[in-house]
Design an enzyme around this catalytic site. Structure first.
Site, mmCIF file in Angstrom:
data_model
loop_
_atom_site.group_PDB
_atom_site.id
_atom_site.type_symbol
_atom_site.label_atom_id
_atom_site.label_comp_id
_atom_site.label_asym_id
_atom_site.label_seq_id
_atom_site.Cartn_x
_atom_site.Cartn_y
_atom_site.Cartn_z
ATOM 1 N N LYS A 154 -38.396 -115.811 56.399
ATOM 2 C CA LYS A 154 -38.613 -116.853 57.459
ATOM 3 C C LYS A 154 -39.658 -116.664 58.678
ATOM 4 C CE LYS A 154 -35.702 -116.796 61.261
ATOM 5 N NZ LYS A 154 -35.484 -115.779 62.141
ATOM 6 N N ASP A 183 -33.088 -115.474 53.568
ATOM 7 C CA ASP A 183 -32.278 -115.635 54.867
ATOM 8 C C ASP A 183 -31.377 -114.366 55.019
ATOM 9 O OD1 ASP A 183 -30.330 -116.229 56.748
ATOM 10 O OD2 ASP A 183 -30.567 -118.226 56.656
ATOM 11 N N HIS A 184 -31.450 -113.657 55.715
ATOM 12 C CA HIS A 184 -30.801 -112.127 55.895
ATOM 13 C C HIS A 184 -29.331 -112.529 55.985
ATOM 14 C CE1 HIS A 184 -31.169 -111.937 60.006
ATOM 15 N NE2 HIS A 184 -30.441 -111.056 59.945
ATOM 16 N N ASP A 241 -35.307 -120.178 65.456
ATOM 17 C CA ASP A 241 -35.113 -118.684 65.069
ATOM 18 C C ASP A 241 -33.722 -118.439 64.620
ATOM 19 O OD1 ASP A 241 -35.962 -115.905 65.306
ATOM 20 O OD2 ASP A 241 -34.478 -115.563 66.735
ATOM 21 N N HIS A 246 -29.843 -119.592 60.085
ATOM 22 C CA HIS A 246 -28.542 -118.874 60.001
ATOM 23 C C HIS A 246 -27.426 -119.695 60.406
ATOM 24 C CE1 HIS A 246 -31.367 -115.731 59.674
ATOM 25 N NE2 HIS A 246 -31.587 -115.203 60.949
HETATM 26 C C1 BG6 Z 1 -33.366 -112.962 63.001
HETATM 27 C C2 BG6 Z 1 -34.102 -113.433 64.274
HETATM 28 O O1 BG6 Z 1 -33.562 -113.861 61.887
HETATM 29 O O2 BG6 Z 1 -31.982 -112.580 63.167
HETATM 30 C C3 BG6 Z 1 -33.724 -112.494 65.423
HETATM 31 O O3 BG6 Z 1 -35.426 -113.708 64.272
HETATM 32 C C4 BG6 Z 1 -32.453 -112.325 65.425
HETATM 33 O O4 BG6 Z 1 -34.294 -113.110 66.514
HETATM 34 C C5 BG6 Z 1 -31.769 -111.819 64.151
HETATM 35 O O5 BG6 Z 1 -32.181 -111.200 66.511
HETATM 36 C C6 BG6 Z 1 -30.255 -111.488 64.202
HETATM 37 O O6 BG6 Z 1 -29.832 -111.115 63.124
HETATM 38 P P1 BG6 Z 1 -28.441 -109.941 63.085
HETATM 39 O O7 BG6 Z 1 -28.241 -109.859 61.623
HETATM 40 O O8 BG6 Z 1 -28.730 -108.859 63.970
HETATM 41 O O9 BG6 Z 1 -27.276 -111.142 63.364
#
Ligand code: BG6
Length: 509
Positions: A154, A183-184, A241, A246
């Site tokens: 992304k 999308d992690h 973002d 997410h």
């Molecule tokens: C990312 C965003 O996709 O997800 C970041 O670009 C954010 O800004 C992050 O900090 C949050 O991921 P996680 O896994 O820490 O909730």
């Protein structure tokens, strides 16, 4: 567990942070669990001139810091590092791809990887159209002699128009089945557990609808600012973002219908159906349904914190939002008129991602002196991170005379499971791609549907400077007006703590 076919993982942008902090440590964790094929290599690519030895040295450092399973001995680590190679070239220049192709096929020969390649685009988004086109020109997307898969990070587009354009462009060179949009959040064990909680328990599903659920709340808060990503974040903001991808994904998983099968088509069809059912927010209604905010300087427990406008790479007059709270509806039979409240922000009091299902109260309040809905209702808290687990709040009799009820907690914490290893999101997702399973990756139509929902909000913000960007002091729960989104007098957001079941007035943040 299946082992992937022999292959090379080709990483574009290999000298960057993502490769160092996430990708290589995740592949090392797979190696540690014997989940990689016998013949496997990683080919890092980038403009920075590095030798194989330089690349291995840098990645060794990344593994030592960020792998979940730290290497137990040098020999084991070296066995993995021997699979890493680096090739430097200008990935923008079409005329450099022929030499790259030769290099890749030679490595394939040397490592016996049977012509199977995964291309990971860990690059700035400006390269997402260029690299696939050049690969395809060299026949490097052709699957007649081994699989060819493309992982795209992304942001997938900047708005609906650019996402459609990007999809169209990728599909000119690769088939949809070859494209893995990452999308992690989908790689998080607790996010996947949402499906299991919902669809393997007879007690929840019958209640999971507008007849029993009053509202749904989704929070993803972070207690850090934009750090050194100010430049990127200025062009993005919290809506692009976090919300477009997410948070809408979490809403999709909460709201989706049971899939016919646990496979990529069935699950992704159901998520896409939810996105298509999101009630559009008209530009003129944006202030009523969406609150945006930006953190300002403050003093947290004696420590002076910067405001967003003072961060490196940020315009001192920036109106980029670092906080979004919104109310949305899903117009279908299951969810008609059930509000979903979602919020995300940087520099909030604590780092928490959780979903709260607020059930309707009993129709007749037999036991309460205080008849406020929030004190009478059951809540199911699905904690994505940290202190991953589930919490159910329900009424119990207060011991002693009379019949007074009080909400108590019943909780499950993953940490109570002995010997349970929670893989990192990248580890799970990379393995799935290696196995050719795209269930936990976004499909193009769903990405576009999510942009279609978000687009009018972004447009309204762009056009109408009267829509306020509310300041909130760093370390607080965002602009207080976000409470007004919930227009029922005795309901507020849940203010979560680091520990899932702490919800007194004082808690650890
Ligand atoms: C990312 C965003 O996709 O997800 C970041 O670009 C954010 O800004 C992050 O900090 C949050 O991921 P996680 O896994 O820490 O909730």
């Amino acid at each position: 567990m299946n082992t992937p076919k022999n292959h090379i993982l080709v990483i574009f942008g290999a000298s960057g942070d993502l490769t160092y902090r996430k990708l290589i440590p995740a592949v090392f964790d797979l190696h540690n669990q014997n989940l990689l094929p016998d013949h496997f290599a990683i080919l890092g690519l980038g403009r920075t001139a590095l030798s194989n030895a330089d690349f291995r040295k840098k990645m060794k450092d990344g593994i030592e810091q960020f792998a979940l399973n730290k290497p137990s001995n040098e020999a084991e680590l070296n066995a993995f590092l021997d699979k890493l190679f680096y090739y430097s070239f200008n990935t923008k220049a079409a005329d450099e791809y022929a030499a790259f192709k030769n290099h890749l096929w030679e490595l394939n020969q040397q490592c016996q990887t049977e012509g199977n390649f995964i291309y990971y685009l860990a690059t700035p988004p400006s390269m997402y159209e260029i690299i696939p086109a050049h690969l395809a020109e060299q026949g490097l997307g052709d699957e007649s002699n081994g699989f060819k898969r493309l992982i795209v990070e992304k942001p997938f587009g900047y708005d609906l128009g650019t996402a459609q354009k990007l999809n169209g462009h990728l599909l000119k060179h690769f088939k949809e089945e070859q494209i893995y949009r990452i999308d992690h959040y989908l790689g998080k064990e607790t996010v996947q557990n949402l499906l299991v909680t919902r669809f393997s328990n007879g007690i929840f599903e019958p209640l999971w609808n507008r007849n029993y659920i009053h509202h749904v709340e989704i929070t993803s808060s972070e207690n850090i600012g934009v750090g050194n990503r100010g430049g990127y974040y200025e062009g993005s903001g919290a809506m692009r973002d976090m919300v477009q991808n997410h948070l809408l994904l979490l809403a999709g998983l909460v709201a989706m219908e049971p899939p016919a099968l646990i496979d990529s088509t069935s699950i992704r069809n159901e998520i896409a159906k939810v996105f298509h059912s999101l009630r559009p927010i008209k530009e003129e209604d944006v202030p009523k349904y969406v609150i945006r905010g930006q953190y300002t300087a403050s003093n947290i427990r004696g420590k002076q914190m910067k405001g967003y406008r003072e961060e490196t790479g940020v315009d001192p007059k920036s109106r980029t939002e670092t906080f979004v709270a919104m109310k949305l509806f899903i117009d279908n039979w299951r969810w008609a008129d059930v509000p979903f409240y979602i919020r995300t922000g940087k520099m909030l009091p604590t780092r928490v991602t959780e979903i709260v299902i607020h059930f309707k109260p009993t129709p007749h309040h037999l036991f309460a002196d205080d008849e406020t809905i929030s004190k009478q209702s059951n809540q199911l808290v699905i904690r994505i991170q940290p202190d991953e687990g589930l919490l159910l709040k329900f009424g119990m009799k207060v011991p002693g005379a009379g019949f007074k009820a009080q909400n108590v907690n019943m909780d499950f914490h993953y940490s109570n499971l002995n010997e349970t290893y929670l893989p990192s999101a990248y580890e799970r997702l990379l393995l799935d791609c290696m196995l050719g399973d795209s269930t936990l990756y976004h499909r193009g139509d769903a990405v576009e549907a999510a942009w279609k929902f978000v687009d009018p909000i972004l447009k309204a913000w762009e056009k109408d400077c009267c829509i306020k960007v509310h300041g909130y002091p760093a370390g607080t729960w965002g602009p207080d007006v976000s409470d007004d989104l919930i227009d029922e007098p005795d309901i507020t957001w849940r203010y979560p703590c680091k520990n899932l079941s702490d919800d007194g007035n004082y808690c650890e943040l």
